[in-house]
Design a protein around this motif. Structure first.
Motif, short mmCIF file in Angstrom:
data_model
loop_
_atom_site.label_atom_id
_atom_site.label_comp_id
_atom_site.label_asym_id
_atom_site.label_seq_id
_atom_site.Cartn_x
_atom_site.Cartn_y
_atom_site.Cartn_z
N MET A 97 0.84 -1.19 0.00
CA MET A 97 0.00 0.00 0.00
C MET A 97 0.88 1.25 0.00
SD MET A 97 -2.90 1.00 2.80
CE MET A 97 -3.73 2.58 2.73
N ASP A 98 0.66 2.13 -0.95
CA ASP A 98 1.45 3.34 -1.09
C ASP A 98 1.29 4.22 0.14
OD1 ASP A 98 2.77 5.64 -1.87
OD2 ASP A 98 1.95 5.62 -3.90
N SER A 99 2.41 4.69 0.69
CA SER A 99 2.37 5.51 1.90
C SER A 99 1.62 6.82 1.68
CB SER A 99 3.79 5.81 2.39
OG SER A 99 4.52 6.51 1.40
N ARG A 100 1.60 7.32 0.43
CA ARG A 100 0.93 8.58 0.15
C ARG A 100 -0.59 8.49 0.25
NH1 ARG A 100 4.11 9.81 -5.36
NH2 ARG A 100 3.60 7.59 -5.55
N LYS A 101 -1.11 7.26 0.30
CA LYS A 101 -2.55 7.07 0.43
C LYS A 101 -3.02 7.06 1.88
CE LYS A 101 -3.15 4.45 -3.86
NZ LYS A 101 -3.65 3.19 -4.47
N VAL A 102 -2.08 7.11 2.84
CA VAL A 102 -2.44 7.05 4.26
C VAL A 102 -2.68 8.47 4.77
CG1 VAL A 102 -1.74 6.33 6.56
CG2 VAL A 102 -1.08 4.97 4.57
N ASP A 103 -3.88 8.71 5.31
CA ASP A 103 -4.23 10.02 5.83
C ASP A 103 -4.05 10.09 7.35
OD1 ASP A 103 -5.36 12.70 5.68
OD2 ASP A 103 -7.14 11.84 6.62
N LYS A 104 -4.50 9.07 8.04
CA LYS A 104 -4.36 9.03 9.50
C LYS A 104 -4.44 7.59 9.97
CE LYS A 104 -9.25 10.25 9.83
NZ LYS A 104 -10.21 11.28 10.27
N ILE A 105 -3.99 7.36 11.22
CA ILE A 105 -3.94 6.02 11.80
C ILE A 105 -4.67 6.06 13.13
CG2 ILE A 105 -2.44 4.18 12.63
CD1 ILE A 105 -0.28 5.49 10.76
N GLU A 106 -5.67 5.19 13.27
CA GLU A 106 -6.47 5.12 14.49
C GLU A 106 -6.06 3.89 15.29
OE1 GLU A 106 -10.43 7.19 12.48
OE2 GLU A 106 -10.35 5.01 12.79
N VAL A 107 -5.69 4.09 16.54
CA VAL A 107 -5.22 3.01 17.42
C VAL A 107 -6.25 2.79 18.53
CG1 VAL A 107 -3.42 2.25 19.00
CG2 VAL A 107 -2.81 3.50 16.91
N ASN A 108 -6.74 1.57 18.62
CA ASN A 108 -7.72 1.20 19.64
C ASN A 108 -7.14 0.03 20.45
OD1 ASN A 108 -9.86 0.37 21.19
ND2 ASN A 108 -11.31 0.18 19.51
N ASN A 109 -6.64 0.33 21.65
CA ASN A 109 -6.05 -0.73 22.47
C ASN A 109 -7.04 -1.29 23.49
OD1 ASN A 109 -6.10 1.43 24.22
ND2 ASN A 109 -3.88 1.73 24.23
N ILE B 145 -6.20 2.04 9.49
CA ILE B 145 -5.53 3.01 8.62
C ILE B 145 -6.57 3.65 7.73
CG2 ILE B 145 -3.83 3.30 6.78
CD1 ILE B 145 -2.28 1.02 8.02
N VAL B 146 -6.73 4.95 7.87
CA VAL B 146 -7.70 5.71 7.08
C VAL B 146 -6.97 6.31 5.89
CG1 VAL B 146 -9.37 7.59 7.09
CG2 VAL B 146 -9.01 6.21 9.15
N THR B 147 -7.49 6.06 4.69
CA THR B 147 -6.80 6.47 3.47
C THR B 147 -7.33 7.79 2.94
OG1 THR B 147 -8.32 5.24 2.06
CG2 THR B 147 -6.39 4.07 2.87
N VAL B 148 -6.52 8.41 2.11
CA VAL B 148 -6.96 9.58 1.35
C VAL B 148 -7.94 9.09 0.29
CG1 VAL B 148 -6.22 11.46 -0.15
CG2 VAL B 148 -4.76 10.71 1.75
#
Length: 782
Positions: free
Chosen positions: A196-208, A224-227
């Motif tokens: 997965m291209d790194s430029r498509k990643v907008d934000k990362i949600e962590v739920n522990n 991983i939320v994408t553009v």
């Protein structure tokens, strides 16, 4: 019936708490509302302002939260102008007339229309918010530094505090690997991130602290939320790694190709893995029996040869904007061999040592394969999804030891087989403006066997129902729910176990201000044994050491309570808080000895482990070009052995331990970036043994030559020469053991990497769908 009564009482109690707290949510007069798109999907982080209609003076402003909700304070009764805007949507506004002062005034929802536009050039000014804590997750926003220092989504998540990725892309969250990887809310395998291209990643949600809608054996979720973009025609990428040293041959190539036309998208991908390392495994044993003392040492000098080739094929079809279908399949042949020699020495009472020398020949052939079909319907915030999947594993794991002195041969041979079937449906829908509910059912059948060990036949049937309710208040947000599971375990012909298990969940978050919040949560989870934990097929690794699974193992249960206090300082995010976890019926290796000086290692449930400590995570930017993400967990470990363990002379432990790590990214001129990552843990006490490993760190330099071409170089653990990737030590009344497995390294191990991306055509849709097929392999070596 008692389980159902408990679940009903738990749910009723939470509902009473929810209703009783509604009066506490408002501290000053405010206008409350929501922002959604035309499909009633919440629009988060939209800007909302309030002005006096008479003279257009500014009254107050805010942004909507992750659920689309907002609160605007007002001064007094009168006429006001409200305006809402968000990137990617047409702005909207309305006039609000307030006739009398009320604690809460509910505004009609804003429904924004999506705006179509083409960006020819974008210039980033300033920096994004580093992170934000919400009810169920902590969101880390990807900035320019992280994009420039990464080639794939795997590289991106290395920069999130608490997430650790090793050389083989195994992902862990706060030291645990039983996690879910999601892309835009749907499940994927960890290998998917590599392509997965790194430029498509907008934000990362962590739920522990995952809720009951997630499987009970999951300890964390990374989403991983994408553009959002749409592409038609042909697109894809090629990624390769070139080792720079003969001592460490390491490469993880991958390729992806997709074709989209109309309502249909077809895609294929390849994920490769090649690793060749020189390993020295050392083991020392001391045995004390009355007046007799024995000292046994063994050393393995082997060449690790790992190969894996995973081929994926998928098909997406959009019936319309609300209904979509996906079919996915994969096949993954792989091998993991350690060939070399084994030297063993035994000394009894410090006299007359005995020696054994063996040639070790591994033959390891494995194949994993699976397929699934997934359907999703979504409309105006309501969603229904259904999935059916099948996974099959078949292996032939054979190790031959040839005694150089006698010519005798000892062979360990196993042919494990696993079949897994999963069916799942889930409903999600809002109830008014403040409540939302999620419910569903899941069923899984797992069949385990061994072609050589015919008496091993293990079947596990797990059926589950789950529900959760979330209430969004002004400052206080509550979520509660439960998961009820019925499991039936059958081992052999006559051994059947049936059990009901309830997994409650409760969480509360109070927002003191927009930049400060406190979250308290509780959940219960389960840890189920793997096929290699259960398979009773015994193997001999040297004349004095034997390994064996245990089909009588029971699952382990974990109860966790945590508190997180998070705040923002000049756009820097910091979260700190205490935690407590209790794991009963731990699944661990229990080492015992017999009269023939055999050290027998068997998987057992030897007792309970408690952990209590404090955790710190942060996302910091001391200067504009640097992003620093530290993670630290300090805790006390208290173990309580059960009757089985105390019979084997195991005593309780009370020790201090810690886990730590950080990532660093730095953006230089001319599109050159530098990134680094460190993972460093103390010795980790277990019920019988203590685990140990050296610190692991990487440094990478990358250069973007063109928009479609990126090159770089990475080094791992430079100047260390020897790296202990796993080890353990045991101290008991009648014996001691110390073991460590070491990679022999060059002074400066490094490898080159290159990535080329391409695309053509117009824009179209692409389905996001679950991927049940995570990495199910049990690996040996590094």
């Amino acid at each position: 019936m008692e389980r159902f009564k408990l679940a009903r009482a738990f749910t009723c109690t939470i509902l009473i708490v929810i209703q009783s707290t509604s009066l506490l949510a408002q501290s000053s007069p405010a206008i409350k509302g929501t922002v959604t798109d035309q499909d009633n999907v919440p629009v988060c982080f939209s800007n909302v302002i309030l002005k006096n209609l008479k003279d257009s003076t500014f009254v107050s402003g805010t942004t909507s939260d992750s659920t689309g909700m907002f609160d605007l304070e007002y001064e007094q009764p009168g006429k006001y102008f409200m305006a809402v805007s968000c990137i990617g949507f047409e702005p909207d506004s309305k006039i609000v007339e307030i006739t009398e002062t009320k604690p809460v005034i509910h505004s009609k929802p804003f429904r924004l229309k999506k705006k179509s536009f083409e960006l020819r050039e974008v210039k980033a000014i300033g920096q994004r918010l580093k992170a934000k804590q919400s009810m169920e997750k902590t969101t880390y926003f990807v900035n320019q530094n992280m994009h420039k220092a990464s080639s794939s989504a795997t590289d991106i998540i290395k920069h999130v505090p608490g997430i650790q990725v090793d050389l083989f892309r195994n992902v862990s969250l706060e030291g645990r690997e039983d996690i879910l990887i999601l892309i835009d809310g749907v499940e994927r395998s960890p290998g998917f991130l590599a392509k997965m291209d790194s430029r498509k990643v907008d934000k990362i949600e962590v739920n522990n602290r995952p809720g009951p809608e997630y499987r009970s054996n999951i300890s964390g979720v990374i989403n991983i939320v994408t553009v959002k973009e749409k592409q038609s025609g042909i697109s894809g990428h090629l990624y390769g790694e070139i080792p720079g040293s003969k001592n460490e041959i390491y490469a993880m190539p991958n390729a992806n190709l997709s074709y989209s036309a109309g309502k249909m998208t077809m895609y294929a991908s390849y994920e490769g893995e090649f690793s060749y390392f020189d390993i020295e495994a050392k083991n020392k044993k001391w045995l004390f029996e009355d007046e007799n003392h024995s000292f046994i040492t063994s050393s393995q000098f082997v060449k690790q040869e790992n190969q894996s080739h995973k081929f994926n094929l998928g098909f997406d079809y959009f019936f319309n904007d609300k209904n979509q279908l996906n079919i996915l399949g994969f096949v993954n042949p792989y091998s993991n061999e350690h060939d070399g020699r084994l030297d063993v020495k035994k000394t009894a009472n410090e006299t007359n040592p005995e020696y054994w020398n063996y040639e070790k020949d591994d033959s390891d052939k494995n194949r994993g394969a699976g397929s699934s079909i997934y359907y999703r319907h979504h409309q105006k915030g309501k969603e229904f999804s259904a999935e059916l999947s099948y996974y099959n594993y078949k292996g032939h794991n054979k190790t031959e030891y040839l005694n150089n002195s006698t010519g005798e041969t000892h062979i360990n041979d196993a042919k494990p087989i696993e079949d897994s079937f999963v069916g799942r449906i889930q409903f999600s829908l809002p109830i008014g403006s403040a409540l939302s509910v999620s419910t569903g059912m899941e069923s899984k059948i797992r069949l385990l066997s061994d072609e050589i060990w015919s008496s091993f036949n293990y079947r596990e049937d797990v059926s589950a129902g789950f529900a959760s309710l979330t209430r969004n208040g002004e400052n206080l947000i509550l979520k509660s729910g439960a998961r009820l599971e019925h499991s039936q375990l059958k081992s052999g012909d006559n051994n059947t176990k049936k059990n009901w298990s309830l997994f409650p969940f409760a969480s509360a978050q109070y927002n003191f201000t927009r930049k400060t919040s406190l979250r308290i949560s509780y959940r219960r989870s389960i840890l189920r044994p793997h096929i290699y934990h259960l398979n009773p097929n015994a193997s001999q690794t040297d004349p004095f050491t034997q390994w064996q699974g245990n089909p009588a193992l029971t699952p382990a249960f974990r109860d966790e309570v945590s508190m997180d206090f998070s705040f923002l300082i000049n756009n820097n995010y910091i979260s700190v808080g205490p935690f407590f976890s209790k794991t009963s019926e731990e699944i661990e290796i229990l080492t015992t000895t017999d009269n023939d000086l055999q050290f027998v290692n068997t998987y057992q449930n030897p007792g309970t482990t408690d952990r209590m400590g404090i955790k710190l995570t942060a996302s910091l930017s001391p200067i504009k070009s640097i992003t620093f993400n530290p993670f630290l967990k300090i805790f006390n470990v208290h173990t309580t052995p059960n009757e089985l363990a105390t019979t084997n002379y195991i005593k309780s432990k009370n020790d201090l331990a810690w886990e730590s790590g950080f990532s660093l990214s730095m953006l230089l001129k001319n599109d050159i970036s530098i990134s680094a990552m460190l993972k460093n843990n103390s010795k980790l006490p277990r019920i019988q043994n203590t685990r140990l490993a050296d610190k692991l760190y990487f440094v990478s330099v990358e250069k973007e030559i063109y928009e479609t071409l990126k090159v770089g170089i990475t080094t791992a653990i430079p100047f260390q020469k020897e790296f202990t990737y796993q080890g353990h030590e045991i101290t008991r009344l009648n014996f001691e053991e110390y073991a460590e497995d070491n990679i022999q390294m060059s002074d400066f191990p490094f490898w080159f990497k290159i990535k080329y991306t391409f695309k053509s055509g117009k824009k179209t849709n692409r389905i996001d769908r679950p991927d049940e097929f995570k990495n199910k392999r049990i690996k040996k070596g590094f």
